[in-house]
Write a protein that holds these residues in place. Structure first.
Motif, PDB file in Angstrom:
ATOM      1  N   CYS A  66       0.840  -1.199   0.000  1.00  0.00           N
ATOM      2  CA  CYS A  66       0.000   0.000   0.000  1.00  0.00           C
ATOM      3  C   CYS A  66       0.870   1.241   0.000  1.00  0.00           C
ATOM      4  O   CYS A  66       2.084   1.186   0.263  1.00  0.00           O
ATOM      5  CB  CYS A  66      -0.932   0.001   1.216  1.00  0.00           C
ATOM      6  N   GLU A  67       0.259   2.380  -0.309  1.00  0.00           N
ATOM      7  CA  GLU A  67       0.986   3.627  -0.459  1.00  0.00           C
ATOM      8  C   GLU A  67       1.694   4.042   0.828  1.00  0.00           C
ATOM      9  O   GLU A  67       2.844   4.493   0.796  1.00  0.00           O
ATOM     10  CB  GLU A  67       0.030   4.726  -0.919  1.00  0.00           C
ATOM     11  N   ASP A  68       1.026   3.905   1.970  1.00  0.00           N
ATOM     12  CA  ASP A  68       1.630   4.293   3.239  1.00  0.00           C
ATOM     13  C   ASP A  68       2.906   3.510   3.517  1.00  0.00           C
ATOM     14  O   ASP A  68       3.911   4.070   3.978  1.00  0.00           O
ATOM     15  CB  ASP A  68       0.636   4.085   4.385  1.00  0.00           C
ATOM     16  N   ASP A  69       2.879   2.213   3.241  1.00  0.00           N
ATOM     17  CA  ASP A  69       4.058   1.379   3.472  1.00  0.00           C
ATOM     18  C   ASP A  69       5.143   1.649   2.423  1.00  0.00           C
ATOM     19  O   ASP A  69       6.339   1.533   2.708  1.00  0.00           O
ATOM     20  CB  ASP A  69       3.681  -0.100   3.441  1.00  0.00           C
ATOM     21  N   ALA A  70       4.707   2.002   1.213  1.00  0.00           N
ATOM     22  CA  ALA A  70       5.661   2.200   0.124  1.00  0.00           C
ATOM     23  C   ALA A  70       6.473   3.477   0.288  1.00  0.00           C
ATOM     24  O   ALA A  70       7.625   3.557  -0.164  1.00  0.00           O
ATOM     25  CB  ALA A  70       4.926   2.220  -1.217  1.00  0.00           C
ATOM     26  N   LEU A  71       5.895   4.509   0.918  1.00  0.00           N
ATOM     27  CA  LEU A  71       6.586   5.782   1.064  1.00  0.00           C
ATOM     28  C   LEU A  71       7.731   5.638   2.062  1.00  0.00           C
ATOM     29  O   LEU A  71       7.524   5.537   3.264  1.00  0.00           O
ATOM     30  CB  LEU A  71       5.608   6.865   1.523  1.00  0.00           C
ATOM     31  N   ALA A  72       8.959   5.631   1.526  1.00  0.00           N
ATOM     32  CA  ALA A  72      10.135   5.383   2.366  1.00  0.00           C
ATOM     33  C   ALA A  72      10.787   6.677   2.844  1.00  0.00           C
ATOM     34  O   ALA A  72      11.245   6.771   3.987  1.00  0.00           O
ATOM     35  CB  ALA A  72      11.157   4.548   1.600  1.00  0.00           C
ATOM     36  N   TYR A  73      10.852   7.689   1.983  1.00  0.00           N
ATOM     37  CA  TYR A  73      11.500   8.954   2.324  1.00  0.00           C
ATOM     38  C   TYR A  73      10.688  10.103   1.738  1.00  0.00           C
ATOM     39  O   TYR A  73      10.116   9.994   0.651  1.00  0.00           O
ATOM     40  CB  TYR A  73      12.933   9.018   1.774  1.00  0.00           C
ATOM     41  N   CYS A  74      10.689  11.225   2.461  1.00  0.00           N
ATOM     42  CA  CYS A  74       9.984  12.428   2.019  1.00  0.00           C
ATOM     43  C   CYS A  74      10.920  13.614   2.233  1.00  0.00           C
ATOM     44  O   CYS A  74      11.305  13.912   3.371  1.00  0.00           O
ATOM     45  CB  CYS A  74       8.692  12.596   2.815  1.00  0.00           C
ATOM     46  N   LEU A  75      11.316  14.283   1.155  1.00  0.00           N
ATOM     47  CA  LEU A  75      12.289  15.376   1.208  1.00  0.00           C
ATOM     48  C   LEU A  75      11.595  16.673   0.811  1.00  0.00           C
ATOM     49  O   LEU A  75      10.952  16.746  -0.246  1.00  0.00           O
ATOM     50  CB  LEU A  75      13.455  15.098   0.252  1.00  0.00           C
ATOM     51  N   ASN A  76      11.738  17.695   1.627  1.00  0.00           N
ATOM     52  CA  ASN A  76      11.075  18.976   1.377  1.00  0.00           C
ATOM     53  C   ASN A  76      12.060  19.976   0.788  1.00  0.00           C
ATOM     54  O   ASN A  76      12.938  20.486   1.478  1.00  0.00           O
ATOM     55  CB  ASN A  76      10.479  19.520   2.682  1.00  0.00           C
ATOM     56  N   THR A  77      11.922  20.271  -0.497  1.00  0.00           N
ATOM     57  CA  THR A  77      12.824  21.204  -1.173  1.00  0.00           C
ATOM     58  C   THR A  77      12.428  22.657  -0.949  1.00  0.00           C
ATOM     59  O   THR A  77      13.204  23.561  -1.248  1.00  0.00           O
ATOM     60  CB  THR A  77      12.839  20.944  -2.684  1.00  0.00           C
ATOM     61  N   GLU A  78      11.206  22.881  -0.495  1.00  0.00           N
ATOM     62  CA  GLU A  78      10.660  24.218  -0.271  1.00  0.00           C
ATOM     63  C   GLU A  78      10.607  25.028  -1.561  1.00  0.00           C
ATOM     64  O   GLU A  78      10.688  26.259  -1.534  1.00  0.00           O
ATOM     65  CB  GLU A  78      11.448  24.956   0.806  1.00  0.00           C
ATOM     66  N   SER A  79      10.491  24.346  -2.683  1.00  0.00           N
ATOM     67  CA  SER A  79      10.388  25.021  -3.975  1.00  0.00           C
ATOM     68  C   SER A  79       9.750  24.078  -4.982  1.00  0.00           C
ATOM     69  O   SER A  79       9.866  22.864  -4.858  1.00  0.00           O
ATOM     70  CB  SER A  79      11.776  25.446  -4.472  1.00  0.00           C
ATOM     71  N   SER A  80       9.063  24.619  -5.949  1.00  0.00           N
ATOM     72  CA  SER A  80       8.430  23.812  -6.992  1.00  0.00           C
ATOM     73  C   SER A  80       9.494  23.060  -7.786  1.00  0.00           C
ATOM     74  O   SER A  80      10.496  23.642  -8.220  1.00  0.00           O
ATOM     75  CB  SER A  80       7.610  24.724  -7.916  1.00  0.00           C
ATOM     76  N   ILE A  81       9.289  21.762  -7.995  1.00  0.00           N
ATOM     77  CA  ILE A  81      10.303  20.900  -8.612  1.00  0.00           C
ATOM     78  C   ILE A  81      10.112  20.813 -10.115  1.00  0.00           C
ATOM     79  O   ILE A  81       9.011  20.559 -10.609  1.00  0.00           O
ATOM     80  CB  ILE A  81      10.246  19.494  -7.979  1.00  0.00           C
ATOM     81  N   ASP A  82      11.210  21.010 -10.839  1.00  0.00           N
ATOM     82  CA  ASP A  82      11.187  20.925 -12.298  1.00  0.00           C
ATOM     83  C   ASP A  82      11.724  19.582 -12.776  1.00  0.00           C
ATOM     84  O   ASP A  82      11.061  18.868 -13.527  1.00  0.00           O
ATOM     85  CB  ASP A  82      12.008  22.068 -12.891  1.00  0.00           C
ATOM     86  N   LYS A  83      12.932  19.194 -12.330  1.00  0.00           N
ATOM     87  CA  LYS A  83      13.558  17.960 -12.806  1.00  0.00           C
ATOM     88  C   LYS A  83      14.239  17.224 -11.654  1.00  0.00           C
ATOM     89  O   LYS A  83      14.828  17.840 -10.762  1.00  0.00           O
ATOM     90  CB  LYS A  83      14.589  18.258 -13.906  1.00  0.00           C
ATOM     91  N   LEU A  84      14.176  15.890 -11.718  1.00  0.00           N
ATOM     92  CA  LEU A  84      14.883  15.021 -10.783  1.00  0.00           C
ATOM     93  C   LEU A  84      15.805  14.091 -11.564  1.00  0.00           C
ATOM     94  O   LEU A  84      15.501  13.703 -12.697  1.00  0.00           O
ATOM     95  CB  LEU A  84      13.915  14.173  -9.957  1.00  0.00           C
ATOM     96  N   HIS A  85      16.909  13.705 -10.920  1.00  0.00           N
ATOM     97  CA  HIS A  85      17.848  12.797 -11.577  1.00  0.00           C
ATOM     98  C   HIS A  85      18.596  12.006 -10.517  1.00  0.00           C
ATOM     99  O   HIS A  85      19.088  12.568  -9.531  1.00  0.00           O
ATOM    100  CB  HIS A  85      18.838  13.600 -12.427  1.00  0.00           C
ATOM    101  N   TRP A  86      18.680  10.678 -10.695  1.00  0.00           N
ATOM    102  CA  TRP A  86      19.482   9.827  -9.811  1.00  0.00           C
ATOM    103  C   TRP A  86      20.937   9.871 -10.274  1.00  0.00           C
ATOM    104  O   TRP A  86      21.221   9.720 -11.468  1.00  0.00           O
ATOM    105  CB  TRP A  86      19.005   8.383  -9.878  1.00  0.00           C
ATOM    106  N   PHE A  87      21.868  10.062  -9.339  1.00  0.00           N
ATOM    107  CA  PHE A  87      23.284  10.023  -9.704  1.00  0.00           C
ATOM    108  C   PHE A  87      24.076   9.342  -8.596  1.00  0.00           C
ATOM    109  O   PHE A  87      23.687   9.361  -7.433  1.00  0.00           O
ATOM    110  CB  PHE A  87      23.831  11.430  -9.976  1.00  0.00           C
ATOM    111  N   ARG A  88      25.185   8.754  -8.996  1.00  0.00           N
ATOM    112  CA  ARG A  88      26.016   8.014  -8.046  1.00  0.00           C
ATOM    113  C   ARG A  88      26.951   8.982  -7.315  1.00  0.00           C
ATOM    114  O   ARG A  88      27.592   9.838  -7.943  1.00  0.00           O
ATOM    115  CB  ARG A  88      26.840   6.945  -8.772  1.00  0.00           C
ATOM    116  N   GLY A  89      27.013   8.849  -5.984  1.00  0.00           N
ATOM    117  CA  GLY A  89      27.907   9.671  -5.184  1.00  0.00           C
ATOM    118  C   GLY A  89      29.327   9.129  -5.221  1.00  0.00           C
ATOM    119  O   GLY A  89      29.706   8.378  -6.114  1.00  0.00           O
ATOM    120  N   MET A  90      30.121   9.500  -4.224  1.00  0.00           N
ATOM    121  CA  MET A  90      31.517   9.068  -4.194  1.00  0.00           C
ATOM    122  C   MET A  90      31.638   7.557  -4.033  1.00  0.00           C
ATOM    123  O   MET A  90      32.563   6.941  -4.527  1.00  0.00           O
ATOM    124  CB  MET A  90      32.244   9.770  -3.043  1.00  0.00           C
ATOM    125  N   GLY A  91      30.685   6.932  -3.325  1.00  0.00           N
ATOM    126  CA  GLY A  91      30.709   5.486  -3.168  1.00  0.00           C
ATOM    127  C   GLY A  91      29.743   4.831  -4.122  1.00  0.00           C
ATOM    128  O   GLY A  91      29.600   5.229  -5.268  1.00  0.00           O
TER     129      GLY A  91
END
Length: 305
Positions: free
Chosen positions: A211-236
């Motif tokens: 269900c949706e409640d269980d599926a939601l793992a993280y919630c991040l507040n950018t405090e601004s309207s979002i245009d684009k998202l992208h996954w990228f690999r960090g140093m590790g």
């Protein structure tokens, strides 16, 4: 146009609002081609993994394909009945192209025959009540697709399909309060999905949950309207999320972070580009670098330059 390579967090005392970990390169126009002599706009562009072709979503609801080497037009054809909102090449079959639209459909096109071979939609409210799709993506194995919608009857939906059968599997409608602008599957984990919205929230879901409640793992507040998202690999080996906002800001997030680990305002971007007029500066998109780091494409519209 300028490329900003953002290095990893390590090696800088304060990655917030600083260009100490940013390397810039300028790019110059080598060649160009007019897509149309009519009043058409390119709304979306997507490159093929092989680098052979680019696909364009145009303002007249059509798709066009161009050869990258000589900018030769390969084909063009009508695709939708309303604004195209996303264009993506299949990762499994070079002849297939996906497109989504505010007409409520995600279509799979065979570029050889220029025909739609599959259609994903949510017609649960009736064939004339399709939800306007604002973004689309498919999982790393390309078995499942997801789309975000604009507000529909007061709710913004995240929809899911089995691409192999075009069957609608269900959706979420409680995690965002405004138009969903981005849905992006994790590049390696097929059950991990990030969504972004005009409400300023980035949600990360584990879609294997019931269900949706269980599926939601993280919630991040950018405090601004979002245009684009992208996954990228960090140093590790961990993947992070880059976020470009509608106010031309760049935020870099760890998915379990309480705040972005790096934040570049429009003023910061203008300073990096050495553009005196902040209002001329804009962000285009972000891309992974083969040698690590994140490439941010930015530009400025100042006529004097």
């Amino acid at each position: 146009m300028t490329g900003m390579k953002v290095e990893g967090r390590e090696g800088t005392e304060d990655p917030m609002n600083t260009d100490d970990n940013v390397v810039t390169n300028s790019y110059k126009l080598l060649d160009e081609v007019a897509v149309s002599l009519e009043q058409k706009c390119i709304l979306h562009i997507c490159g093929q993994r092989s680098g052979k072709s680019v696909a364009l979503g145009l303002s007249d609801y059509s798709l066009a394909l161009y050869d990258v080497c000589n900018l030769h037009s390969v084909c063009s054809f009508p695709a939708h009945t309303s604004t195209i909102t996303d264009v993506k090449f299949s990762s499994k079959n070079e002849h297939l192209l996906y497109s989504s639209s505010l007409d409520g459909t995600v279509k799979v096109h065979d570029l050889r025959s220029k025909t739609c071979v599959a259609e994903l939609k949510d017609d649960s409210e009736g064939p004339s009540m399709l939800k306007p799709i604002s973004s689309f993506d498919f999982s790393s194995d390309e078995n499942f697709g997801s789309a975000g919608t604009e507000l529909f009857d007061g709710d913004a939906f995240v929809l899911f399909w089995d691409i192999r059968t075009s069957k609608l599997l269900g959706g979420y409608w409680e995690s965002h309060t405004d138009d969903i602008t981005q849905v992006r599957f994790h590049p390696e984990e097929k059950n991990k999905l990030a969504t972004g919205s005009v409400d300023g929230i980035i949600n990360v879901f584990d879609i294997s949950k019931q269900c949706e409640d269980d599926a939601l793992a993280y919630c991040l507040n950018t405090e601004s309207s979002i245009d684009k998202l992208h996954w990228f690999r960090g140093m590790g080996s961990t993947f992070n999320i880059s976020c470009i906002t509608h106010t031309e800001e760049l935020q870099l997030w760890e998915i379990d972070g309480a705040s972005p680990f790096a934040h570049f305002t429009r003023e910061d971007i203008a300073g990096i580009l050495k553009d005196d007029t902040v209002d001329n500066t804009y962000l285009i998109n972000s891309h992974n670098q083969e040698d690590g780091g994140l490439l941010i494409i930015a530009g400025y519209s100042s006529l004097k330059r």
